[in-house]
Design an enzyme around this catalytic site. Structure first.
Site, mmCIF file in Angstrom:
data_model
loop_
_atom_site.group_PDB
_atom_site.id
_atom_site.type_symbol
_atom_site.label_atom_id
_atom_site.label_comp_id
_atom_site.label_asym_id
_atom_site.label_seq_id
_atom_site.Cartn_x
_atom_site.Cartn_y
_atom_site.Cartn_z
ATOM 1 N N CYS A 23 -41.981 -16.403 -45.816
ATOM 2 C CA CYS A 23 -42.131 -16.093 -47.240
ATOM 3 C C CYS A 23 -42.495 -17.398 -47.949
ATOM 4 C CB CYS A 23 -40.842 -15.516 -47.809
ATOM 5 S SG CYS A 23 -40.380 -13.962 -47.006
ATOM 6 N N CYS A 39 -36.945 -18.856 -39.102
ATOM 7 C CA CYS A 39 -37.316 -17.486 -39.484
ATOM 8 C C CYS A 39 -38.790 -17.289 -39.169
ATOM 9 C CB CYS A 39 -37.060 -17.272 -40.981
ATOM 10 S SG CYS A 39 -37.237 -15.556 -41.508
ATOM 11 N N CYS A 63 -21.875 -16.858 -46.476
ATOM 12 C CA CYS A 63 -23.293 -16.555 -46.264
ATOM 13 C C CYS A 63 -23.655 -16.996 -44.839
ATOM 14 C CB CYS A 63 -24.120 -17.287 -47.321
ATOM 15 S SG CYS A 63 -25.873 -16.992 -47.162
ATOM 16 N N GLU A 114 -27.025 -23.304 -40.552
ATOM 17 C CA GLU A 114 -26.141 -23.549 -41.685
ATOM 18 C C GLU A 114 -25.413 -22.272 -42.105
ATOM 19 O OE1 GLU A 114 -28.367 -27.380 -43.579
ATOM 20 O OE2 GLU A 114 -28.930 -25.470 -44.453
ATOM 21 N N CYS A 160 -29.677 -20.334 -52.310
ATOM 22 C CA CYS A 160 -30.593 -19.359 -51.701
ATOM 23 C C CYS A 160 -31.926 -20.015 -51.382
ATOM 24 C CB CYS A 160 -30.903 -18.218 -52.659
ATOM 25 S SG CYS A 160 -29.499 -17.292 -53.176
ATOM 26 N N CYS A 216 -39.704 -19.871 -49.571
ATOM 27 C CA CYS A 216 -38.422 -20.058 -48.871
ATOM 28 C C CYS A 216 -38.483 -21.240 -47.906
ATOM 29 C CB CYS A 216 -38.059 -18.784 -48.115
ATOM 30 S SG CYS A 216 -36.520 -18.930 -47.171
#
Ligand code: SAH
Length: 370
Positions: free
Chosen positions: A119, A115, A108, A95, A342, A122
Site C-alpha cells: 500500500c 508485507c 497490536c 514489532e 499505524c 504504509c
C-alpha cells in the site's frame, strides 16, 4: 536456534494439542492442562508442570519445546505506548505494540515479516516481504506482552483487547493467524471474547468469507478511498478485489448477527482522499451496512510523498460522515515518537522481494531530481 527435531507446543491451538496428546496415547484433557501452564502461568519448562506424570514430563522434554521470540528491545513512548522489537529464530525482527487507554489495554500484533501488499502510504509495505509468521511467533507476541505486563490490582489482565493490525496482511497468513486467534479466544489460554479480538484486512475477499466460517472475530477493513480509481492507487489489492466485491463480502460478514458491524479504516492523506466530496461518496458507499469509520491521521515515515490532512480537514470530514448517519471517530495517534503508530512498523525484514531496495533508489532519484 530452534531445534527442528522438537515440536514447539506454542504452534498448537487446543484442537491440535489434543491431537498431539492423542498420538502419545494421552487423554484430551492433557491439552487443557498444558495450555493453562503455557498461556496462563507462562511456564516454559515441562519439569514444572506438576499435574503431569513424571514420565510424561520427561517424554515432553524429549520431543517438544516451548520456544518464544526473543525480546531484542523495548521502547516506551511519552504517551505510555510500548513497542517491542522481537527477534525471530532466523534473524528477522518484528514489532508488537501495547496501547494503554482508559479502561482497556490493546495489543497490536504482527502477522507477517514485512508485507506483500505494498500500500502506497504504509511503511511496512516499503520494507518488502520475508515470510509468514508461525503460530508460535504470533501467539508468542501475546504471551510475551501478557507476561511482561501482568494483571492490575483487581487481578484483571492488563491486555484486554488484541488487534491484528501490526506488520503484514493477516488474511494472507490465514491458517496460522486463525490458530493463534483460537488461542486468544480459548478459555484455557487467553479467554478473550470475539468482540475484543479484531482482525484488520486490506480486503482479501475469499479469506473474509473463510474467516466468518472458521473464526468470526471482529472485522476491520482498510478502505482509505471511496472510488476504485483512487483505491487502486492506494491499496493495489483493490485491482484484484474492487470495492463492489469488497463491500459485498463485508455485508456477508455481518449478515445474520445484529451485534456485528464492520470497522472501516480510512487514512487521512492531504489533498488525496480527504475532500468533502470523498466523505459524501464514502457515506453513500456505506449506507446499507452496519459500519463504523475510523479516520486515521496519516503517520509519516522516511521518504513518503504523503502528508497528513489538517485537523480542520479531518474534523470537517468526520462531521460530514456523521451528518450522513455514519458513525465516525478519529483514531488518536499513539506512539508516533517511537515509530509505533499505524503504518510505521518496520521491524527488521530480510526482504526477499527487493522492494525496499527499489523504493530506496526511487526515493533517491526523486530527491536528486527535486
Ligand atoms: N494489512 C492489514 C493490517 C495492517 S493494519 C490492513 O491493511 O488492514 C494497519 C492499519 O494502519 C491499516 O488500516 C493501514 O492501512 C493503516 N496504515 C498504514 N500505513 C499508515 C500510515 N502511514 N499512517 C496511518 N495509518 C496507516
Amino acid at each position: 536456534m530452534v531445534d527442528d527435531s522438537k515440536i514447539n507446543l506454542l504452534d498448537l491451538d487446543k484442537v491440535r494439542l489434543e491431537g498431539f496428546f492423542s498420538d502419545l496415547n494421552e487423554k484430551a484433557f492433557r491439552a487443557r492442562q498444558v495450555l493453562t501452564w503455557i498461556h496462563q502461568r507462562f511456564v516454559t519448562d515441562f519439569g514444572v508442570m506438576t499435574d503431569l506424570s513424571k514420565s510424561l514430563r520427561d517424554q515432553l522434554a524429549e520431543i517438544a519445546t516451548i520456544t518464544l521470540p526473543v525480546i531484542e528491545h523495548g521502547y516506551l513512548s511519552a504517551d505510555g505506548t510500548y513497542k517491542w522489537l522481537l527477534r525471530l529464530f532466523d534473524g528477522n525482527c518484528i514489532e508488537t505494540v501495547f496501547i494503554p487507554e482508559e479502561g482497556r489495554g490493546t495489543l497490536c500484533v504482527s502477522s507477517q515479516v514485512g508485507c506483500v501488499l505494498n500500500c502506497s502510504f504504509c511503511a511496512t509495505g516499503k520494507q518488502g516481504f520475508s515470510r509468514n509468521l508461525q503460530v508460535s511467533e504470533i501467539i508468542g507476541q501475546v504471551w510475551l506482552a501478557n507476561n511482561a505486563l501482568g494483571r492490575d490490582p483487581k487481578g484483571e489482565r492488563i491486555i484486554t483487547n488484541v488487534v491484528m493490525m501490526g506488520m503484514g496482511e493477516p488474511l494472507a497468513n490465514f491458517n496460522h493467524v486463525v490458530a493463534a486467534m483460537n488461542l486468544m479466544l480459548d478459555d484455557f489460554a487467553y479467554g478473550l471474547s470475539w468482540r475484543r479480538v479484531t482482525l484488520s484486512t486490506a480486503g482479501m475477499v475469499p479469506a473474509m468469507d473463510r474467516l466468518r466460517a472458521e473464526c468470526p472475530v471482529n472485522l476491520a477493513v482498510s478502505l482509505h478511498a471511496p472510488t476504485d480509481d483512487l483505491r487502486d492507487e492506494l491499496v493495489p489489492l483493490n485491482k484484484k478485489y474492487p470495492l463492489r466485491a469488497l463491500l459485498a463480502a463485508c455485508r456477508r460478514y455481518v449478515s445474520g448477527d445484529k451485534r456485528r458491524a464492520v470497522t472501516f479504516e480510512y487514512v487521512m492523506l492531504e489533498g488525496i482522499n480527504d475532500s468533502l466530496q470523498h466523505a459524501q461518496l464514502l457515506a453513500r458507499l456505506l449506507q446499507d451496512l452496519p459500519a463504523k469509520v475510523n479516520l486515521i491521521p496519516f503517520n509519516p515515515f522516511p521518504n513518503t510523498i504523503y502528508r497528513c490532512s489538517s485537523i480542520d480537514t479531518i474534523n470537517q470530514f468526520r462531521e460530514r460522515l456523521l451528518q450522513k448517519g455514519v458513525m465516525t471517530v478519529t483514531r488518536k495517534t499513539r506512539g508516533d515518537d517511537i515509530a509505533a503508530a499505524c503504518g510505521q512498523l518496520a521491524g527488521r525484514v530480510q526482504d526477499r522481494t527487493h522492494r525496499a531496495l527499489r523504493y530506496q533508489s526511487l526515493a533517491n532519484s526523486q530527491t536528486l531530481s527535486a
